[in-house]
Design a protein around this motif. Structure first.
Motif, PDB file in Angstrom:
ATOM      1  N   SER A  92       5.463 -11.979 -13.661  1.00 21.55           N
ATOM      2  CA  SER A  92       5.981 -11.804 -12.636  1.00 21.55           C
ATOM      3  C   SER A  92       6.977  -9.932 -12.281  1.00 21.55           C
ATOM      4  CB  SER A  92       7.568 -12.493 -12.672  1.00 21.55           C
ATOM      5  OG  SER A  92       7.525 -13.825 -12.918  1.00 21.55           O
ATOM      6  N   VAL A  93       6.831  -9.571 -13.484  1.00 20.91           N
ATOM      7  CA  VAL A  93       7.806  -7.891 -12.271  1.00 20.91           C
ATOM      8  C   VAL A  93       6.340  -7.381 -12.538  1.00 20.91           C
ATOM      9  CG1 VAL A  93       7.952  -6.182 -14.423  1.00 20.91           C
ATOM     10  CG2 VAL A  93       9.330  -7.843 -14.214  1.00 20.91           C
ATOM     11  N   ILE A  94       4.768  -7.643 -12.917  1.00 23.03           N
ATOM     12  CA  ILE A  94       2.869  -6.863 -12.642  1.00 23.03           C
ATOM     13  C   ILE A  94       3.427  -7.652 -11.107  1.00 23.03           C
ATOM     14  CG2 ILE A  94       1.348  -7.464 -13.202  1.00 23.03           C
ATOM     15  CD1 ILE A  94       2.868  -5.606 -14.742  1.00 23.03           C
ATOM     16  N   ALA A  95       3.515  -8.846 -10.820  1.00 21.83           N
ATOM     17  CA  ALA A  95       3.195  -9.304  -9.693  1.00 21.83           C
ATOM     18  C   ALA A  95       4.088  -8.590  -8.491  1.00 21.83           C
ATOM     19  CB  ALA A  95       3.701 -10.940  -9.921  1.00 21.83           C
ATOM     20  N   ALA A  96       5.421  -8.155  -8.625  1.00 22.60           N
ATOM     21  CA  ALA A  96       6.021  -7.504  -7.478  1.00 22.60           C
ATOM     22  C   ALA A  96       5.623  -5.919  -7.635  1.00 22.60           C
ATOM     23  CB  ALA A  96       7.715  -7.770  -8.454  1.00 22.60           C
ATOM     24  N   ALA A  97       5.738  -5.679  -8.752  1.00 22.90           N
ATOM     25  CA  ALA A  97       5.324  -4.019  -8.675  1.00 22.90           C
ATOM     26  C   ALA A  97       3.901  -4.384  -7.424  1.00 22.90           C
ATOM     27  CB  ALA A  97       5.027  -3.532  -9.787  1.00 22.90           C
ATOM     28  N   ILE A  98       3.108  -4.866  -7.768  1.00 25.01           N
ATOM     29  CA  ILE A  98       1.350  -4.660  -7.675  1.00 25.01           C
ATOM     30  C   ILE A  98       2.088  -4.949  -5.710  1.00 25.01           C
ATOM     31  CG2 ILE A  98       0.085  -5.538  -7.362  1.00 25.01           C
ATOM     32  CD1 ILE A  98      -0.785  -5.946  -9.849  1.00 25.01           C
ATOM     33  N   ALA A  99       2.638  -5.713  -5.464  1.00 25.54           N
ATOM     34  CA  ALA A  99       3.065  -5.883  -4.615  1.00 25.54           C
ATOM     35  C   ALA A  99       3.485  -4.934  -3.565  1.00 25.54           C
ATOM     36  CB  ALA A  99       4.312  -7.012  -4.128  1.00 25.54           C
ATOM     37  N   ALA A 100       4.537  -4.740  -4.346  1.00 28.13           N
ATOM     38  CA  ALA A 100       4.864  -3.663  -3.656  1.00 28.13           C
ATOM     39  C   ALA A 100       3.948  -2.142  -3.806  1.00 28.13           C
ATOM     40  CB  ALA A 100       6.491  -2.490  -4.576  1.00 28.13           C
ATOM     41  N   VAL A 101       3.001  -1.870  -3.959  1.00 32.00           N
ATOM     42  CA  VAL A 101       2.330  -1.067  -3.937  1.00 32.00           C
ATOM     43  C   VAL A 101       0.549  -1.399  -4.270  1.00 32.00           C
ATOM     44  CG1 VAL A 101       3.774   0.586  -5.468  1.00 32.00           C
ATOM     45  CG2 VAL A 101       1.886  -0.819  -6.582  1.00 32.00           C
ATOM     46  N   ARG A 102       0.400  -2.834  -3.647  1.00 26.66           N
ATOM     47  CA  ARG A 102      -0.964  -2.613  -3.399  1.00 26.66           C
ATOM     48  C   ARG A 102      -1.735  -1.666  -2.042  1.00 26.66           C
ATOM     49  NH1 ARG A 102      -2.723  -7.417  -4.892  1.00 26.66           N
ATOM     50  NH2 ARG A 102      -0.552  -8.675  -4.619  1.00 26.66           N
ATOM     51  N   SER A 103      -1.742  -0.822  -1.576  1.00 26.93           N
ATOM     52  CA  SER A 103      -2.290  -0.644  -0.956  1.00 26.93           C
ATOM     53  C   SER A 103      -3.076   0.152  -1.483  1.00 26.93           C
ATOM     54  CB  SER A 103      -1.636  -0.323   0.271  1.00 26.93           C
ATOM     55  OG  SER A 103      -0.663   0.708  -0.019  1.00 26.93           O
ATOM     56  N   HIS A 104      -2.244   0.610  -2.248  1.00 26.80           N
ATOM     57  CA  HIS A 104      -2.773   1.957  -3.157  1.00 26.80           C
ATOM     58  C   HIS A 104      -3.407   1.229  -4.417  1.00 26.80           C
ATOM     59  CE1 HIS A 104      -0.285   5.004  -1.301  1.00 26.80           C
ATOM     60  NE2 HIS A 104       0.975   3.604  -1.328  1.00 26.80           N
ATOM     61  N   ILE A 105      -4.019   0.009  -5.052  1.00 25.90           N
ATOM     62  CA  ILE A 105      -4.802  -0.480  -5.915  1.00 25.90           C
ATOM     63  C   ILE A 105      -5.967  -0.758  -5.091  1.00 25.90           C
ATOM     64  CG2 ILE A 105      -5.311  -2.240  -7.369  1.00 25.90           C
ATOM     65  CD1 ILE A 105      -2.009  -2.764  -8.060  1.00 25.90           C
ATOM     66  N   ASN A 106      -6.299   0.134  -5.662  1.00 23.87           N
ATOM     67  CA  ASN A 106      -7.880  -0.204  -4.341  1.00 23.87           C
ATOM     68  C   ASN A 106      -9.401  -0.674  -4.940  1.00 23.87           C
ATOM     69  OD1 ASN A 106      -9.628   2.129  -5.675  1.00 23.87           O
ATOM     70  ND2 ASN A 106      -8.118   3.769  -4.798  1.00 23.87           N
ATOM     71  N   ASP A 107     -10.416  -0.492  -5.273  1.00 25.87           N
ATOM     72  CA  ASP A 107     -11.919  -1.109  -5.719  1.00 25.87           C
ATOM     73  C   ASP A 107     -12.523  -0.424  -6.825  1.00 25.87           C
ATOM     74  OD1 ASP A 107     -12.086  -3.096  -3.072  1.00 25.87           O
ATOM     75  OD2 ASP A 107     -12.971  -2.432  -2.156  1.00 25.87           O
ATOM     76  N   SER A 108     -11.973   0.863  -6.213  1.00 29.77           N
ATOM     77  CA  SER A 108     -12.270   1.518  -7.814  1.00 29.77           C
ATOM     78  C   SER A 108     -11.187   1.621  -8.623  1.00 29.77           C
ATOM     79  CB  SER A 108     -12.209   3.396  -7.769  1.00 29.77           C
ATOM     80  OG  SER A 108     -12.404   4.090  -8.588  1.00 29.77           O
ATOM     81  N   HIS A 109      -9.866   0.872  -9.115  1.00 29.27           N
ATOM     82  CA  HIS A 109      -9.039   0.879 -10.251  1.00 29.27           C
ATOM     83  C   HIS A 109      -9.839  -0.624 -10.224  1.00 29.27           C
ATOM     84  CE1 HIS A 109      -6.390   3.429  -7.569  1.00 29.27           C
ATOM     85  NE2 HIS A 109      -6.874   4.308  -8.866  1.00 29.27           N
ATOM     86  N   ARG A 110     -10.045  -0.787  -9.470  1.00 28.91           N
ATOM     87  CA  ARG A 110     -10.317  -2.759  -9.323  1.00 28.91           C
ATOM     88  C   ARG A 110     -11.986  -2.713 -10.740  1.00 28.91           C
ATOM     89  NH1 ARG A 110      -8.170  -3.227  -4.815  1.00 28.91           N
ATOM     90  NH2 ARG A 110      -5.807  -4.433  -5.226  1.00 28.91           N
ATOM     91  N   ASP A 111     -12.602  -1.951 -10.049  1.00 23.37           N
ATOM     92  CA  ASP A 111     -14.085  -1.788 -10.601  1.00 23.37           C
ATOM     93  C   ASP A 111     -13.710  -1.446 -12.488  1.00 23.37           C
ATOM     94  OD1 ASP A 111     -15.192  -2.365  -8.270  1.00 23.37           O
ATOM     95  OD2 ASP A 111     -15.945  -1.045  -8.133  1.00 23.37           O
ATOM     96  N   LYS A 112     -12.849  -0.399 -12.414  1.00 23.28           N
ATOM     97  CA  LYS A 112     -12.368  -0.004 -13.517  1.00 23.28           C
ATOM     98  C   LYS A 112     -11.923  -1.524 -14.717  1.00 23.28           C
ATOM     99  CE  LYS A 112     -12.449   4.961 -12.380  1.00 23.28           C
ATOM    100  NZ  LYS A 112     -11.400   5.803 -12.252  1.00 23.28           N
ATOM    101  N   ALA A 113     -11.772  -1.883 -14.168  1.00 20.37           N
ATOM    102  CA  ALA A 113     -10.379  -2.552 -14.432  1.00 20.37           C
ATOM    103  C   ALA A 113     -11.268  -3.741 -15.494  1.00 20.37           C
ATOM    104  CB  ALA A 113      -9.357  -3.617 -13.616  1.00 20.37           C
ATOM    105  N   ARG A 114     -12.262  -4.219 -14.493  1.00 21.76           N
ATOM    106  CA  ARG A 114     -13.463  -5.380 -14.744  1.00 21.76           C
ATOM    107  C   ARG A 114     -14.604  -4.486 -16.034  1.00 21.76           C
ATOM    108  NH1 ARG A 114     -12.942  -6.343  -9.298  1.00 21.76           N
ATOM    109  NH2 ARG A 114     -14.606  -5.365  -8.885  1.00 21.76           N
ATOM    110  N   GLU A 115     -14.500  -3.134 -15.783  1.00 24.09           N
ATOM    111  CA  GLU A 115     -15.831  -2.581 -16.477  1.00 24.09           C
ATOM    112  C   GLU A 115     -14.880  -2.695 -18.060  1.00 24.09           C
ATOM    113  OE1 GLU A 115     -16.557   2.113 -17.475  1.00 24.09           O
ATOM    114  OE2 GLU A 115     -17.336   1.342 -15.585  1.00 24.09           O
TER     115      GLU A 115
END
Length: 119
Positions: A92-115
């Protein structure tokens, strides 16, 4: 609500630094030791990479480091060791934080996460 500016006057800079130190020291271990129990591992890892990105605004980092520190802390509202419920408050805490800043989490961050998660 979204956070788009550099103003972190509403945030405690010392707390953000303390949260950042905790996250840098403990994040990988917490994630790796609980990977099968965390259905939101991809999101929390992308949030980590966003928080660590030098181009991420300080206000966004403050939100993410706070949420990530909560994720790491073993003693929270619902203790992590409770099977089936332990990570619900963290999610819940992570979801709320991500909802507040979603536009700043980009494909590069997601690619690094998957890796990271595929290692």
């Amino acid at each position: 609500m979204t956070i788009d500016d550099e103003d972190i006057s509403a945030f405690d800079a010392d707390k953000m630094q303390a949260d950042k130190k905790l996250v840098m020291r403990e994040f990988a271990h917490k994630l790796k030791t609980n990977i099968g129990k965390i259905p939101f591992a991809d999101e929390v890892t992308a949030a980590f990479y966003c928080a660590m990105d030098g181009s991420t605004p300080a206000s966004v980092k403050a939100i993410l480091f706070g949420a990530l520190a909560y994720f790491i802390m073993p003693a929270d509202v619902v203790p992590d060791f409770i099977v089936g419920l332990g990570f619900t408050d963290d999610a819940s805490v992570i979801a709320a934080a991500i909802a507040a800043v979603r536009s700043h989490i980009n494909d590069s961050h997601r690619d690094k996460a998957r890796e990271f998660l595929n290692k």
